[in-house]
Design a protein around this motif. Sequence first.
Motif, mmCIF file in Angstrom:
data_model
loop_
_atom_site.group_PDB
_atom_site.id
_atom_site.type_symbol
_atom_site.label_atom_id
_atom_site.label_comp_id
_atom_site.label_asym_id
_atom_site.label_seq_id
_atom_site.Cartn_x
_atom_site.Cartn_y
_atom_site.Cartn_z
ATOM 1 N N PHE A 1 76.884 12.128 44.320
ATOM 2 C CA PHE A 1 77.928 11.640 45.217
ATOM 3 C C PHE A 1 78.495 12.752 46.088
ATOM 4 O O PHE A 1 78.851 12.516 47.243
ATOM 5 C CB PHE A 1 79.023 10.904 44.438
ATOM 6 C CG PHE A 1 78.603 9.526 44.035
ATOM 7 C CD1 PHE A 1 78.485 8.509 44.970
ATOM 8 C CD2 PHE A 1 78.275 9.245 42.727
ATOM 9 C CE1 PHE A 1 78.065 7.234 44.610
ATOM 10 C CE2 PHE A 1 77.855 7.975 42.348
ATOM 11 C CZ PHE A 1 77.747 6.969 43.300
ATOM 12 N N GLN A 2 78.551 13.985 45.581
ATOM 13 C CA GLN A 2 78.997 15.106 46.406
ATOM 14 C C GLN A 2 78.038 15.340 47.567
ATOM 15 O O GLN A 2 78.470 15.634 48.677
ATOM 16 C CB GLN A 2 79.123 16.379 45.568
ATOM 17 C CG GLN A 2 80.323 16.396 44.661
ATOM 18 C CD GLN A 2 80.338 17.610 43.731
ATOM 19 O OE1 GLN A 2 79.304 18.194 43.424
ATOM 20 N NE2 GLN A 2 81.531 17.974 43.283
ATOM 21 N N GLN A 3 76.741 15.201 47.309
ATOM 22 C CA GLN A 3 75.734 15.455 48.338
ATOM 23 C C GLN A 3 75.567 14.297 49.310
ATOM 24 O O GLN A 3 75.128 14.497 50.439
ATOM 25 C CB GLN A 3 74.380 15.753 47.685
ATOM 26 C CG GLN A 3 74.347 17.052 46.928
ATOM 27 C CD GLN A 3 73.047 17.243 46.163
ATOM 28 O OE1 GLN A 3 72.300 16.294 45.947
ATOM 29 N NE2 GLN A 3 72.786 18.459 45.746
ATOM 30 N N SER B 1 83.495 12.426 54.307
ATOM 31 C CA SER B 1 84.835 11.870 54.493
ATOM 32 C C SER B 1 85.430 12.372 55.802
ATOM 33 O O SER B 1 85.031 13.414 56.319
ATOM 34 C CB SER B 1 85.749 12.252 53.326
ATOM 35 O OG SER B 1 85.984 13.642 53.313
ATOM 36 N N VAL B 2 86.341 11.594 56.310
ATOM 37 C CA VAL B 2 87.129 11.975 57.483
ATOM 38 C C VAL B 2 88.577 11.615 57.195
ATOM 39 O O VAL B 2 88.854 10.728 56.389
ATOM 40 C CB VAL B 2 86.663 11.264 58.777
ATOM 41 C CG1 VAL B 2 85.284 11.726 59.190
ATOM 42 C CG2 VAL B 2 86.701 9.760 58.637
ATOM 43 N N PHE C 1 82.514 7.771 53.293
ATOM 44 C CA PHE C 1 81.353 7.026 53.772
ATOM 45 C C PHE C 1 80.086 7.639 53.201
ATOM 46 O O PHE C 1 80.065 8.799 52.786
ATOM 47 C CB PHE C 1 81.300 7.026 55.305
ATOM 48 C CG PHE C 1 81.306 8.410 55.904
ATOM 49 C CD1 PHE C 1 80.114 9.078 56.153
ATOM 50 C CD2 PHE C 1 82.512 9.039 56.206
ATOM 51 C CE1 PHE C 1 80.119 10.353 56.693
ATOM 52 C CE2 PHE C 1 82.522 10.320 56.742
ATOM 53 C CZ PHE C 1 81.325 10.977 56.994
ATOM 54 N N ILE C 2 79.014 6.846 53.204
ATOM 55 C CA ILE C 2 77.730 7.307 52.693
ATOM 56 C C ILE C 2 77.050 8.190 53.744
ATOM 57 O O ILE C 2 77.179 7.949 54.937
ATOM 58 C CB ILE C 2 76.826 6.116 52.317
ATOM 59 C CG1 ILE C 2 75.562 6.594 51.636
ATOM 60 C CG2 ILE C 2 76.475 5.287 53.535
ATOM 61 C CD1 ILE C 2 74.714 5.475 51.038
ATOM 62 N N ILE C 3 76.360 9.214 53.281
ATOM 63 C CA ILE C 3 75.514 10.028 54.141
ATOM 64 C C ILE C 3 74.080 9.573 53.876
ATOM 65 O O ILE C 3 73.572 9.739 52.769
ATOM 66 C CB ILE C 3 75.671 11.533 53.837
ATOM 67 C CG1 ILE C 3 77.117 11.974 54.090
ATOM 68 C CG2 ILE C 3 74.687 12.355 54.666
ATOM 69 C CD1 ILE C 3 77.407 13.397 53.678
#
Length: 140
Positions: free
Chosen positions: A28-30, A34-35, A48-50
């Motif tokens: 989840f860190q990778q 976030s904004v 949000f997902i990357i």
Amino acid sequence: SQAQVEEEKRLREELEIRILFKEAVKFFQQNTGSVEIARKKTLERVYFIILPFCHHLPEEIKKDFNNSVNRTSLKSKVQGLVTKSKDMIEIAKHEEKLAAFFARYTLVSIFAQRVKPVSYTHLRAHETPEHLVCRLLLEK
């Protein structure tokens, strides 16, 4: 004894859970960004997902965007992102395909490491109509 066997089993299961938890946190860190958004005079963090291909966007493209985006207002920053996002997504997806190709064909990968790299943006700047047709056919 049976009690020792049960305790060892419990400890192994607990260790497995800890390892899985660490892997999940790392994932989840990778793969989460976030904004901060100003809403009702307070800052709110939105996550949000990357997407996987985003990890392949070259640093030079990120730096170029960060150095060239108009920061005079929030609107201009968002417009800059929207303007460049299509090209940035295309580059990231292309780089992802290259990474998969080189992972599959290690001999080609070894050869490619000995060749001076040229950026995708540089190649696109010198692309002829014939090159464009070939590239589009290969990407399908």
